[in-house]
Write a protein that holds these residues in place. Structure first.
Motif, PDB file in Angstrom:
ATOM      1  N   THR A  45      42.365  61.288 -86.472  1.00 52.06           N
ATOM      2  CA  THR A  45      42.291  59.845 -86.201  1.00 52.06           C
ATOM      3  C   THR A  45      42.576  59.586 -84.723  1.00 52.06           C
ATOM      4  O   THR A  45      41.857  58.845 -84.052  1.00 52.06           O
ATOM      5  CB  THR A  45      43.328  59.088 -87.072  1.00 52.06           C
ATOM      6  OG1 THR A  45      43.101  59.426 -88.445  1.00 52.06           O
ATOM      7  CG2 THR A  45      43.231  57.586 -86.884  1.00 52.06           C
ATOM      8  N   HIS A  65      39.792  56.152 -92.230  1.00 52.16           N
ATOM      9  CA  HIS A  65      40.946  56.896 -91.745  1.00 52.16           C
ATOM     10  C   HIS A  65      41.887  57.204 -92.899  1.00 52.16           C
ATOM     11  O   HIS A  65      42.390  56.301 -93.553  1.00 52.16           O
ATOM     12  CB  HIS A  65      41.651  56.106 -90.649  1.00 52.16           C
ATOM     13  CG  HIS A  65      40.666  55.507 -89.687  1.00 52.16           C
ATOM     14  ND1 HIS A  65      39.806  56.283 -88.943  1.00 52.16           N
ATOM     15  CD2 HIS A  65      40.357  54.225 -89.408  1.00 52.16           C
ATOM     16  CE1 HIS A  65      39.025  55.488 -88.232  1.00 52.16           C
ATOM     17  NE2 HIS A  65      39.333  54.237 -88.490  1.00 52.16           N
ATOM     18  N   ALA A 359      46.684  54.962 -88.100  1.00 54.28           N
ATOM     19  CA  ALA A 359      45.429  54.279 -87.803  1.00 54.28           C
ATOM     20  C   ALA A 359      45.672  52.978 -87.035  1.00 54.28           C
ATOM     21  O   ALA A 359      44.938  52.642 -86.107  1.00 54.28           O
ATOM     22  CB  ALA A 359      44.672  54.003 -89.103  1.00 54.28           C
ATOM     23  N   TYR A 363      44.248  52.049 -83.356  1.00 51.70           N
ATOM     24  CA  TYR A 363      43.402  50.869 -83.097  1.00 51.70           C
ATOM     25  C   TYR A 363      44.025  50.021 -81.993  1.00 51.70           C
ATOM     26  O   TYR A 363      43.352  49.525 -81.115  1.00 51.70           O
ATOM     27  CB  TYR A 363      43.296  49.995 -84.355  1.00 51.70           C
ATOM     28  CG  TYR A 363      42.029  50.182 -85.139  1.00 51.70           C
ATOM     29  CD1 TYR A 363      41.919  51.204 -86.071  1.00 51.70           C
ATOM     30  CD2 TYR A 363      40.938  49.330 -84.965  1.00 51.70           C
ATOM     31  CE1 TYR A 363      40.770  51.371 -86.808  1.00 51.70           C
ATOM     32  CE2 TYR A 363      39.782  49.491 -85.707  1.00 51.70           C
ATOM     33  CZ  TYR A 363      39.696  50.513 -86.627  1.00 51.70           C
ATOM     34  OH  TYR A 363      38.563  50.681 -87.359  1.00 51.70           O
TER      35      TYR A 363
END
Lengths: 381, 92
Positions: A45, A65, A359, A363
């Motif tokens: 990831t 993910h 995740a 992001y």
């Protein structure tokens, strides 16, 4: 293609991206949704976000993910247990740095430390054992977490403690195991996954045989992948090629580090010290049968669960926190109401924001935050 | 925690406990080499390039892979974190 220039071999990256595009275009046009390919491992990831790989892929492919970040799947109750042990008199509680900031229901280990508990960040379980040698009057407890990648390190440390006759060292064992977890994901009705990137360093220990049921029983392809951006692209191409050709196999793109049979010395140590638990609880995913290990009776003297009174209470995740849905791949991090609005890497509310392999943190760090906010606003409208 | 970091084994510190000194980008620390010895004598792993996870050599790698992996980990920010954790542990 924002980051493609940073690749070690941009030409090869461009060739792989073009080849992935060619395969994607040869997919059945009648498909109603993009292909969902899950990268199971948090290390993948991180690479995917760092190099903007998702944005390089054709619209026919969507990356989901997975739950392979050990810190991110720790339930709050487990953090509370750590705090309770750390606050017991005479204890030195040793942990990997990643676990320090994970929120418990009352406090994190970092907060417990600030309030006076003796919590030490260590690089290796061997360092915790050294602390036990240096502090014979204290009880040193090491917080063992992680999948099969880190399991050998704690198993060998317990074996070494036994060989040295150390009595003031124990392991709070919270190791989790990958296969039952993947099975739970495959059985989950919320998820429609078409293929997997398999975890490279878990496979270095376990080998690739444990995944064979995924191809045999679930008819899904899996490619064990390395961690470099080219490894990820190459592995995605291999998964896609299987889908286009109607094959379901377990392939190994990371054979240079992860042999088919794994590491036998590591497997022996794991088998000696640990046994499967009937079930284990995960943040967001609930209880999964046989997904954790505990210490065998023979090593009871090194088992913190037997040495200390552990509250072991189930604590529900905060209601507004949607880590579970993100972990299962049912929603994207930016679709959570708390994302960037109260939950951020410096002030995490959910565990997915804590670790660089989570995740949400990925992001947040590398995603287009303005674009995501706009998307969320548009979705809400 | 799960990515590990490449290093080269430069000395054996305790053959009976399978402990050795590894050099990771100039930083030295003691690691356990039980997983990469195989049928060899412990002394024979001096000079090996290995992938180090939380104080344990977990896989043999070649020098070219080691250098490339270290470069990628440095870009990802993981190498700095890992080396800082090794230094902070103060066991070199």
């Amino acid at each position: 293609m924002k980051y493609v220039d940073e690749f070690r071999d941009p030409e090869r990256a461009a060739v792989l991206i073009a080849a992935i595009g060619d395969l994607a275009r040869s997919l059945d046009r009648a498909r109603e949704r993009p292909l969902h390919i899950m990268e199971v491992c948090g290390g993948h990831t991180h690479t995917i976000f760092r190099y903007g790989i998702a944005n390089m892929l054709p619209a026919e492919i969507e990356l989901v993910h997975g739950p392979g970040c050990p810190v991110c799947v720790l339930p709050m109750g487990r953090v509370d247990d750590c705090v309770a042990i750390a606050e017991a008199p005479g204890v030195i509680f040793a942990t990997f740095g990643d676990a320090m900031r994970v929120p418990g229901s009352r406090k994190s280990l970092l907060q417990a430390k600030a309030e006076g508990a003796d919590v030490r960040m260590v690089y290796s379980p061997l360092d915790a054992l050294a602390l036990a040698h240096e502090n014979p009057q204290r009880e040193v407890v090491f917080f063992g977490l992680g999948f099969e990648t880190t399991m050998p390190s704690t198993a060998f440390t317990v074996l070494q403690a036994e060989a040295e006759g150390v009595r003031n060292f124990s392991l709070f064992c919270n190791h989790i195991t990958i296969v039952p977890t993947m099975k739970a994901i495959l059985d989950s009705p919320d998820l429609e996954l078409d293929g997997f990137l398999g975890p490279g360093h878990v496979s270095m220990v376990t080998g690739t045989r444990p995944y064979e049921f995924i191809a045999r029983d679930y008819y899904r392809p899996l490619v064990v992948a390395g961690f470099e951006p080219l490894d990820i692209l190459h592995s995605l191409w291999l998964v896609l090629k299987q889908i286009v050709e109607g094959r379901c196999e377990i392939e190994n793109q990371y054979g240079r580090v992860a042999p088919r049979d794994g590491n036998s010395a590591a497997q022996d140590a794991i088998g000696k010290v640990f046994e499967l638990r009937e079930f284990f609880e995960w943040r967001g995913l609930g209880s999964i049968d046989h997904s954790g290990v505990r210490m065998r009776e023979a090593y009871a003297a090194y088992d913190a669960e037997r040495k200390f009174a552990i509250p072991a209470l189930h604590v529900a995740d905060p209601k507004s926190c949607q880590c579970g849905e993100v972990l299962k791949g049912a929603i994207k991090p930016w679709q959570c109401k708390l994302f960037g609005a109260g939950c951020a890497p410096e002030t995490p509310l959910g565990a997915l924001m804590v670790s660089s392999e989570g995740a949400c943190a990925a992001y947040y760090q590398y995603g287009d935050l303005e674009g995501l906010r706009a998307k969320r606003a548009a979705n809400a409208a | 925690m799960c990515l590990g970091i490449p290093g080269r084994i430069v000395a054996i510190t305790d053959a009976s406990r399978k402990l050795a000194t590894v050099d990771v980008a100039g930083v030295k620390r003691e690691i356990n080499v039980a997983c990469i010895i195989g049928d060899r004598a412990v002394e024979d792993c001096v000079g090996d390039w290995v992938l180090v996870h939380v104080g344990f050599a977990m896989s043999l790698i070649n020098e070219e892979q080691a250098i490339e992996t270290l470069r990628i980990l440095t870009e990802l920010g993981e190498a700095q974190q890992e080396i800082a954790a090794m230094r902070a542990s103060g066991r070199m």
